[in-house]
Design an enzyme around this catalytic site. Structure first.
Site, short mmCIF file in Angstrom:
data_model
loop_
_atom_site.label_atom_id
_atom_site.label_comp_id
_atom_site.label_asym_id
_atom_site.label_seq_id
_atom_site.Cartn_x
_atom_site.Cartn_y
_atom_site.Cartn_z
N LYS A 37 8.03 -6.58 12.54
CA LYS A 37 7.27 -7.16 11.44
C LYS A 37 6.90 -8.58 11.85
O LYS A 37 7.65 -9.23 12.57
CB LYS A 37 8.15 -7.18 10.18
CG LYS A 37 7.60 -7.96 9.01
CD LYS A 37 6.48 -7.23 8.32
CE LYS A 37 5.91 -8.02 7.14
NZ LYS A 37 4.69 -7.40 6.61
N CYS A 130 -3.08 -12.08 8.77
CA CYS A 130 -2.42 -11.54 7.57
C CYS A 130 -3.35 -11.72 6.37
O CYS A 130 -3.77 -12.84 6.07
CB CYS A 130 -1.09 -12.22 7.30
SG CYS A 130 -0.38 -11.61 5.75
C1 DHB Z 1 1.22 -8.47 5.71
C2 DHB Z 1 0.18 -7.58 5.73
C3 DHB Z 1 -0.54 -7.45 6.88
O1 DHB Z 1 -1.58 -6.57 7.00
C4 DHB Z 1 -0.23 -8.22 7.98
O2 DHB Z 1 -0.90 -8.15 9.11
C5 DHB Z 1 0.81 -9.09 7.94
C6 DHB Z 1 1.53 -9.22 6.79
C7 DHB Z 1 2.03 -8.69 4.51
O3 DHB Z 1 1.49 -8.86 3.43
O4 DHB Z 1 3.26 -8.78 4.67
#
Ligand code: DHB
Length: 314
Positions: A37, A130
């Site tokens: 993540k 993001c």
């Molecule tokens: C989140 C969503 C995304 O598409 C990304 O690339 C990074 C973070 C999010 O909201 O956590």
């Protein structure tokens, strides 16, 4: 700097890749590499629930406004060495977000990148896109993209990839960003991040399907496949034209082997799965790879490389 992944399938950063347990499940799967993540400087709990609708009606995709929930980079520095025991590349995804330290985004990227390289990450994926933060994504501002890349590439020796937003209706911005990438020895561009600012409505309850950001979030899954293919192809052709050694990693809308084949034909040399992984869990990697191999064999190909970028104009 080239970087190879086998099989050429990884998870897309985001879905179920936050905790050690989730990352370990990915490490044990048939994915060619594990992507974390996107981590930030400070740990984050993310946006209020419900913030993810896993399945939109008719299975057209998933919608999220997670708000970057993650353990913070210090914690991932502890996790990465443990993940490396599974003998597959570990890719640290890095993002920036406002936090109490008031550190500028460039400083956040630089510090996290250095720490991840030191912790043994094989590759860094700079998430510049993001869609769910208050601030405009860095991917939308060419000079900020340049500054982040300059700061990170000066410090780290491991390969660096960049995760970008779809530029589908802003061709001038696409051109500017692509041109900047040529100035750096990046390993790959991962495209696309989820399609930003999308909305869905539940007609039974007459409400929006997620709570944060007035219901607007990032769309992933089958609905975005044509957008992803266009972005992959545009970057592939641009890098070919400029003789750049930058790979394109295709992300968006892959549910089955034929979708992956489309990505390879468009120019992707590695693919990432987000919504499919969300829907089917770690077993998705083996199933998808088996389907791809079956397709290759049935169509007279011996490997994915023979397909990459070979789509023909009509
Ligand atoms: C989140 C969503 C995304 O598409 C990304 O690339 C990074 C973070 C999010 O909201 O956590």
């Amino acid at each position: 700097m080239r970087f190879s992944v086998h099989p050429p399938i990884t998870n897309a950063s985001g879905p179920n890749s936050v905790t050690y347990a989730e990352l370990e499940r990915l490490a044990r799967s048939d994915a060619g590499a594990v992507v974390t993540k996107s981590m930030t400087h400070c740990p984050r709990t993310g946006n209020p629930e419900p913030r993810l609708r896993e399945r939109l009606h008719n299975n057209i995709g998933s919608l999220n406004s997670m708000g970057l929930p993650n353990l913070g980079y210090h914690e991932y520095a502890q996790i990465i060495p443990k993940l490396k025991e599974y003998k597959k590349p570990v890719i640290a995804s890095i993002a920036s977000a406002r936090c109490s330290h008031n550190l500028a985004p460039i400083e956040q990227y630089r510090e996290i990148a250095l720490t991840m390289a030191h912790a043994g990450a094989d590759l860094l994926e700079l998430n510049l896109s993001c869609p769910n933060l208050e601030e405009v994504p860095i991917s939308m501002d060419p000079q900020s993209v340049r500054q982040v890349l300059k700061a990170v590439m000066k410090e780290v020796k491991i390969p660096v990839g960049v995760k970008l937003s779809p530029y589908n209706n802003t061709p001038k911005l696409f051109e500017e960003i692509a041109q900047i990438l040529l100035d750096f020895e990046i390993a790959y561009v991962a495209t696309i991040n989820s399609e930003p600012l999308t909305l869905d409505i539940d007609v039974k309850t007459k409400t929006k399907v997620i709570r944060p950001n007035e219901g607007y979030g990032g769309l992933g899954g089958p609905a975005v496949l044509p957008i992803a293919l266009a972005e992959v192809h545009r970057f592939y052709k641009f890098f070919q034209k400029h003789n750049a050694q930058i790979s394109v990693w295709g992300v968006g809308g892959i549910l089955k082997a034929e979708d992956a084949i489309k990505h390879f034909l468009a120019g992707a040399s590695v693919i990432q799965i987000g919504t499919l992984y969300l829907w089917e869990g770690p077993a998705a990697f083996a199933k998808l790879w088996a389907g791809i191999q079956e397709w290759l064999h049935a169509n007279g190909y011996t490997c994915v490389e023979e397909l990459v970028g070979t789509v023909r104009d009509l």
